[in-house]
Design an enzyme around this catalytic site. Structure first.
Site, PDB file in Angstrom:
ATOM      1  N   GLU A 155      -3.819  29.842  21.806  1.00  0.00           N
ATOM      2  CA  GLU A 155      -4.123  28.415  21.731  1.00  0.00           C
ATOM      3  C   GLU A 155      -5.645  28.240  21.839  1.00  0.00           C
ATOM      4  OE1 GLU A 155      -2.873  24.091  23.650  1.00  0.00           O
ATOM      5  OE2 GLU A 155      -2.320  25.934  24.705  1.00  0.00           O
ATOM      6  N   ASP A 176       4.873  18.561  23.875  1.00  0.00           N
ATOM      7  CA  ASP A 176       3.939  19.267  24.730  1.00  0.00           C
ATOM      8  C   ASP A 176       3.601  18.487  26.000  1.00  0.00           C
ATOM      9  OD1 ASP A 176       2.378  21.315  25.681  1.00  0.00           O
ATOM     10  OD2 ASP A 176       0.882  21.238  24.108  1.00  0.00           O
ATOM     11  N   HIS A 206       6.034  20.008  29.058  1.00  0.00           N
ATOM     12  CA  HIS A 206       5.662  20.388  30.431  1.00  0.00           C
ATOM     13  C   HIS A 206       6.086  19.255  31.367  1.00  0.00           C
ATOM     14  CE1 HIS A 206       3.123  23.964  29.502  1.00  0.00           C
ATOM     15  NE2 HIS A 206       3.008  23.347  28.336  1.00  0.00           N
ATOM     16  N   GLN A 221       0.746  29.302  34.270  1.00  0.00           N
ATOM     17  CA  GLN A 221      -0.311  28.487  33.670  1.00  0.00           C
ATOM     18  C   GLN A 221      -1.710  29.063  33.898  1.00  0.00           C
ATOM     19  OE1 GLN A 221      -0.623  24.919  31.835  1.00  0.00           O
ATOM     20  NE2 GLN A 221      -2.060  26.595  31.469  1.00  0.00           N
ATOM     21  N   HIS A 227       2.804  30.913  25.286  1.00  0.00           N
ATOM     22  CA  HIS A 227       1.649  30.160  24.804  1.00  0.00           C
ATOM     23  C   HIS A 227       0.707  31.194  24.192  1.00  0.00           C
ATOM     24  CE1 HIS A 227       3.155  26.935  27.293  1.00  0.00           C
ATOM     25  NE2 HIS A 227       2.092  26.169  27.093  1.00  0.00           N
ATOM     26  N   HIS A 283       9.133  22.128  23.226  1.00  0.00           N
ATOM     27  CA  HIS A 283       8.007  22.515  24.077  1.00  0.00           C
ATOM     28  C   HIS A 283       7.484  21.289  24.812  1.00  0.00           C
ATOM     29  CE1 HIS A 283       4.370  25.287  24.689  1.00  0.00           C
ATOM     30  NE2 HIS A 283       4.013  24.138  25.262  1.00  0.00           N
TER      31      HIS A 283
END
Length: 423
Positions: free
Chosen positions: A216, A312, A61, A155, A213, A59
């Site tokens: 979270e 992440d 970005h 996102q 996701h 994971h």
């Protein structure tokens, strides 16, 4: 042929006790693992060091990396939600060239620390799909040296962002490998549930993996993971699905968790925890006691539910640090999850190797066994315990039987002598 000798080979859960010391490689593939193997044209002495399969960052970005110091990127509250608000503005200045340059830098940093498999979430809440186009090019350019999976990630929400649902689908048509989602960010709980249903629908339609996701947040009533698990269990695609973060599951009451753990075992769904990022982001509204922000890693692991770790972020509006060193991620994760018995210390490398490969569904091309690509790392340690305790450095990364990099033997200009007189 090449033969790597005097190795200590790390076994997976099915072969923990393998005492192999040699790896024979032919045409980039593992020909054999064992002892007293046939001779080869080239023999490489590993001097007793630990050999493990490549690190898997499950994971990341890559479209966000190195934007943390950009104008307007400052996250004063240190929360997930402000990070999303800051990125909304920062990404408007992103160009194809800039996105590619930063992604390549981030990948190089990770690969230099032993990562050979990356799953990256790419924000598709952009009518031009700039980040996605850049990442598709980078994936193709680097395919021989690093395996990259792309998640079509909304996102700013499938429904909170106008046209988000259509952009996710377009990204899948363009070549993204996985369907993403962020149900806890949608404007209403029902919209979040709709986004989970849509993600599963798109995955089935386009034969894609799923990585959401999920929850979270510290809110124990954020329970989108329950719907995701139920849907993929009905469809029989739990093993092709990952729930990332699931921080709220670490705050949920035990009665709910007990029931869900049973269902997670039935579905075979994978979980991805992000130890450093969520320790930093979560618990921001807590005074004391302050929550750790981590999902129930220990319980997953002990119950046989597949769980792995990821980096992440690397210097973005959510997290100022990060450098792709998964041994650092592992060290933080096992401390936060309190998974440090001696047995666990001997096997916790699974959290950044085999478990990640299972999450990415790449087991057919991953692992230290005959017939698999000769992809592995040489660590500066002789046992798994010492590798974890010392946060061992990666001395070499081998891909298809050839070196991606190799470091010189550790040495001193002046070696430590505690009894040397310094006056």
């Amino acid at each position: 042929m090449k033969k790597f000798i005097n190795a200590t080979v790390y076994g997976d859960e099915n072969n923990r006790q393998q005492q192999a010391t040699e790896i024979l490689v032919k045409d980039g593939v593992i020909e054999a693992i064992g002892n007293n193997l046939p001779s080869a044209d080239e023999e490489i002495d590993l001097k007793g060091r630990l050999v493990v399969p490549p690190y898997v960052d499950a994971h990341l970005h890559l479209d966000y990396v190195y934007t943390g110091k950009n104008e307007g990127a400052g996250n004063d509250t240190g929360t997930l939600f402000e990070g999303i608000a800051r990125w909304h503005d920062v990404k408007k200045t992103q160009t194809l060239e800039d996105a590619k340059e930063r992604a390549l830098k981030g990948i190089a940093e990770e690969v230099s620390k032993g990562v050979q498999f990356i799953r990256t979430h790419i924000d598709v809440c952009d009518p031009n799909l700039t980040g996605l186009k850049a990442m598709l090019e980078v994936r193709e350019q680097l395919k021989d040296n690093v395996t990259i999976q792309i998640v079509a990630f909304p996102q700013e929400g499938m429904y909170a962002y106008k046209g988000g649902e259509e952009l996710v689908e377009e990204a899948l048509k363009m070549g993204a490998d996985c369907v993403g989602g962020i149900p806890h960010f949608e404007w209403a709980y029902e919209f979040g549930q709709d986004s989970v249903r849509k993600a599963v629908e798109l995955a089935i339609k386009y034969d894609k993996l799923i990585d959401i996701h999920c929850d979270e947040t510290d809110d124990p009533m954020s329970r989108h993971v329950q719907l995701l698990n139920a849907l993929v269990m009905v469809e029989g695609i739990g093993s092709r699905t990952a729930a990332s973060h699931t921080c709220s599951f670490g705050s949920a009451d035990d009665a709910y968790a007990f029931r869900m753990m049973q269902l997670f075992e039935q579905s075979g769904m994978n979980f991805i925890a992000l130890p450093t990022e969520n320790a930093y982001l979560q618990g921001r509204q807590d005074t004391y006691p302050k929550r750790r922000g981590l999902t129930r890693v220990k319980e997953f692991w002990e119950s046989g539910i597949n769980v792995c770790f990821g980096q992440d972020s690397i210097n973005d509006p959510w997290y100022p640090a990060g450098n792709g060193n998964l041994m650092n991620i592992l060290d933080n994760g096992i401390h936060l999850a309190q998974t440090m018995s001696f047995d666990q210390l001997d096997t916790c490398l699974d959290l950044i190797t085999y478990n990640g490969a299972k999450t990415l569904n790449v087991e057919g091309q991953y692992g230290l066994e005959k017939g698999k690509p000769a992809n592995f790392l040489v660590l500066d340690a002789e046992t798994p315990f010492e590798a974890v305790r010392q946060r061992a450095d990666v001395l070499a990364s081998i891909r298809n039987g050839n070196y991606l990099f190799k470091k010189p033997e550790p040495s001193y200009d002046i070696e430590l002598d505690l009894f040397r007189k310094t006056k």
